[in-house]
Design a protein around this motif. Sequence first.
Motif, PDB file in Angstrom:
ATOM      1  N   LEU A   5       0.834  -1.197   0.000  1.00  0.00           N
ATOM      2  CA  LEU A   5       0.000   0.000   0.000  1.00  0.00           C
ATOM      3  C   LEU A   5       0.870   1.248   0.000  1.00  0.00           C
ATOM      4  N   PRO A   6       1.282   1.667  -1.195  1.00  0.00           N
ATOM      5  CA  PRO A   6       2.159   2.824  -1.285  1.00  0.00           C
ATOM      6  C   PRO A   6       1.515   4.064  -0.649  1.00  0.00           C
ATOM      7  N   THR A  37     -13.809   8.888   0.795  1.00  0.00           N
ATOM      8  CA  THR A  37     -13.834   7.540   0.227  1.00  0.00           C
ATOM      9  C   THR A  37     -12.619   7.337  -0.672  1.00  0.00           C
ATOM     10  N   GLY A  38     -12.134   6.104  -0.649  1.00  0.00           N
ATOM     11  CA  GLY A  38     -11.015   5.754  -1.513  1.00  0.00           C
ATOM     12  C   GLY A  38      -9.674   6.246  -1.028  1.00  0.00           C
ATOM     13  N   THR A  39      -9.571   6.585   0.247  1.00  0.00           N
ATOM     14  CA  THR A  39      -8.265   6.990   0.765  1.00  0.00           C
ATOM     15  C   THR A  39      -7.562   5.827   1.458  1.00  0.00           C
ATOM     16  N   GLY A  40      -8.140   4.654   1.363  1.00  0.00           N
ATOM     17  CA  GLY A  40      -7.456   3.463   1.858  1.00  0.00           C
ATOM     18  C   GLY A  40      -7.736   3.105   3.311  1.00  0.00           C
ATOM     19  N   LYS A  41      -8.750   3.726   3.905  1.00  0.00           N
ATOM     20  CA  LYS A  41      -9.052   3.450   5.309  1.00  0.00           C
ATOM     21  C   LYS A  41      -9.362   1.976   5.535  1.00  0.00           C
ATOM     22  N   THR A  42     -10.202   1.452   4.681  1.00  0.00           N
ATOM     23  CA  THR A  42     -10.628   0.069   4.872  1.00  0.00           C
ATOM     24  C   THR A  42      -9.510  -0.935   4.620  1.00  0.00           C
ATOM     25  N   VAL A  43      -8.820  -0.797   3.505  1.00  0.00           N
ATOM     26  CA  VAL A  43      -7.729  -1.758   3.241  1.00  0.00           C
ATOM     27  C   VAL A  43      -6.694  -1.744   4.320  1.00  0.00           C
ATOM     28  N   TYR A 233      -5.280  11.201  -1.671  1.00  0.00           N
ATOM     29  CA  TYR A 233      -4.057  11.045  -2.450  1.00  0.00           C
ATOM     30  C   TYR A 233      -3.962  12.167  -3.479  1.00  0.00           C
ATOM     31  N   ILE A 241       0.200   4.250  -7.036  1.00  0.00           N
ATOM     32  CA  ILE A 241      -0.729   3.181  -6.666  1.00  0.00           C
ATOM     33  C   ILE A 241      -1.169   2.409  -7.902  1.00  0.00           C
ATOM     34  N   ARG A 245      -0.463  -1.458  -8.689  1.00  0.00           N
ATOM     35  CA  ARG A 245      -1.577  -2.391  -8.823  1.00  0.00           C
ATOM     36  C   ARG A 245      -1.683  -2.960 -10.237  1.00  0.00           C
ATOM     37  N   ARG A 275     -10.056   4.220  -5.314  1.00  0.00           N
ATOM     38  CA  ARG A 275     -10.972   3.242  -5.924  1.00  0.00           C
ATOM     39  C   ARG A 275     -11.385   3.714  -7.307  1.00  0.00           C
TER      40      ARG A 275
HETATM   41  N1  LIG Z   1      -2.214   3.038  -0.891  1.00  0.00           N
HETATM   42  C1  LIG Z   1      -2.886   2.176  -1.668  1.00  0.00           C
HETATM   43  N2  LIG Z   1      -2.252   1.282  -2.431  1.00  0.00           N
HETATM   44  C2  LIG Z   1      -2.945   0.420  -3.202  1.00  0.00           C
HETATM   45  N3  LIG Z   1      -4.263   0.361  -3.267  1.00  0.00           N
HETATM   46  C3  LIG Z   1      -4.972   1.225  -2.531  1.00  0.00           C
HETATM   47  C4  LIG Z   1      -4.324   2.166  -1.684  1.00  0.00           C
HETATM   48  N4  LIG Z   1      -5.282   2.900  -1.065  1.00  0.00           N
HETATM   49  C5  LIG Z   1      -6.464   2.427  -1.500  1.00  0.00           C
HETATM   50  N5  LIG Z   1      -6.300   1.424  -2.379  1.00  0.00           N
HETATM   51  C6  LIG Z   1      -7.366   0.701  -3.064  1.00  0.00           C
HETATM   52  O1  LIG Z   1      -8.423   1.587  -3.317  1.00  0.00           O
HETATM   53  C7  LIG Z   1      -9.678   0.982  -3.074  1.00  0.00           C
HETATM   54  C8  LIG Z   1     -10.466   1.770  -2.054  1.00  0.00           C
HETATM   55  O2  LIG Z   1      -9.830   1.713  -0.799  1.00  0.00           O
HETATM   56  P1  LIG Z   1     -10.642   1.668   0.554  1.00  0.00           P
HETATM   57  O3  LIG Z   1      -9.739   1.226   1.624  1.00  0.00           O
HETATM   58  O4  LIG Z   1     -11.899   0.866   0.370  1.00  0.00           O
HETATM   59  O5  LIG Z   1     -11.022   3.162   0.775  1.00  0.00           O
HETATM   60  P2  LIG Z   1     -11.924   3.763   1.918  1.00  0.00           P
HETATM   61  O6  LIG Z   1     -12.229   2.691   2.899  1.00  0.00           O
HETATM   62  O7  LIG Z   1     -11.087   4.866   2.488  1.00  0.00           O
HETATM   63  O8  LIG Z   1     -13.141   4.285   1.208  1.00  0.00           O
HETATM   64  C9  LIG Z   1      -9.392  -0.426  -2.638  1.00  0.00           C
HETATM   65  O9  LIG Z   1      -9.552  -1.292  -3.727  1.00  0.00           O
HETATM   66  C10 LIG Z   1      -7.957  -0.384  -2.196  1.00  0.00           C
HETATM   67  O10 LIG Z   1      -7.350  -1.620  -2.451  1.00  0.00           O
END
Ligand SMILES: Nc1ncnc2c1ncn2[C@@H]1O[C@H](COP(=O)(O)OP(=O)(O)O)[C@@H](O)[C@H]1O
Length: 431
Positions: A5-6, A37-43, A233, A241, A245, A275
């Motif tokens: 996760l860069p 959304t899409g800032t990587g919180k969940t992953v 990001y 990223i 990926r 995302r």
């Molecule tokens: N730093 C990162 N490197 C690679 N993939 C990332 C990174 N941050 C987010 N992603 C990808 O982006 C998508 C959305 O991330 P997610 O964690 O669901 O965001 P959030 O929970 O903040 O809305 C996922 O598929 C995740 O794998």
Amino acid sequence: MPDSLPHREEEIRTLARILITSLKGDTPSNIMIYGMTGTGKTVVSKLLMKALQDKSEILENQYFSFFMDIHSTFMPTWLDNALREAVSFLGIEELFGREVIRDIFKPVKCIYINCQQMDTQYRVLTQIANRLTPFNDEDRLPVSGLPMDEVHSRLLGKLDSSDSLIIIILDEVDRLVFKSGDDVLYTLTRINEELSNSRVSLLGISNNLHFLEYLDSRVKSSLGAEELVFHPYNANQLRDILKQRSEEAFYPEAIDYDVISYCAALAAQENGDARKALDILRVSAEMAERDHSPKLSDIYVRQAQKKIEMDRVNQVVRTLPLQTKLVLYSILQLKLGGRIKTTTKEVVETYSNYAQRLDLTVLGRRQVVNLMGELDKLGLIQSKVISFGRHGRTTVVEANVPSTEILNNLHNGILSRLKGIRPRLIYNTSF
DNA sequence: TATCCACCGGAAGCCTTGGGGG
DNA sequence: CCCCCAAGGCTTCCGGTGGATA
Ligand SMILES: Nc1ncnc2c1ncn2[C@@H]1O[C@H](COP(=O)(O)OP(=O)(O)O)[C@@H](O)[C@H]1O
């Protein structure tokens, strides 16, 4: 789940330092993570949980005294290093003195709850209980029917008998609170007081930065013990990223650097949503492949962006409740009839007209306004209150989606009976 | 500058739905 | 079988309000 996760190294480090204490029997402070959304919180959260559980399992079986002795099999080395770094930062290399191991150590279990789906007290609490219960076990809690106090005491039983440290991730926890209030959070933040064998630690994830302010002050201080913001990001980070990926997943040689940069730039404008960036790249690659195009050009990227948005809108519209559909339908018909912008009053009248023709219960003004609020939240319409001074106030509404296409979509099922019925335009106010 | 329009939107409560337990 | 209860959908009630006009 990606291999790495860069640009989240710092966040991972911070979280690791908080959570790693769970391996020596402590209960980590509750954590709140904020970010768009899409800032990587969940992953990031899920990955760390997996890592912790992995370490914990090894520890559980072998009771090492020193953290450095724990070697996981599958964990990527960068992640392993992050944990080791946290350990040495805190100076807790020595986990346990030999004699007290069995008294102190608790296995770490993680439960992920998506509060978008689990959006009531009942659902959240039963979900937690059921995650600690085997699938075919007969004392899984039912999806409805039980009184809350029964749910509560059964949950306590489950938690305590699991005899572990349970980390609960509440993703989109802001939605839960806006819909069902903070009672569940109150319960969860105080639940440790009622447990004797187990401990619970919470990790909340919220899109709304000011989420905590909506909470009861006791919940606030407990849940917000540690706070962390995931910033959007920028284009460069998104590019890294995407590069990382795409090397893992797509067709490496077909994607050139310019296209990646372009996708990154587009997504950077959309709140730095990773995302979105990944989706755009993937869909444009699919489109190019379908065309047997040797090269993935900008044209495909732009098309993909449009397609993704349109797919999303159509999907949302299709799953709307009937009355909400009809309200949207009315707004779009008005738009088609020349009312780019219209008013609540006009929408309500048009809607009532249609609802009568369909033999539906005709909802009152208040509820129609509520449904318009829903449509607004979904981004399908835009509404804003304006004042005519002496002549009162009203909400001016504007559809945010192409009328013909969406009307077509809506013309399935019952609403098809409205085909060709124009709305009456009565008022001639202009804005 | 005070008024007052015409609607906004919060709160509370009602009715219905549907599954559980005794 | 009957009653319990959570939740969803909706209505009723009503205090609040931006700004053109008297
Ligand atoms: N730093 C990162 N490197 C690679 N993939 C990332 C990174 N941050 C987010 N992603 C990808 O982006 C998508 C959305 O991330 P997610 O964690 O669901 O965001 P959030 O929970 O903040 O809305 C996922 O598929 C995740 O794998």
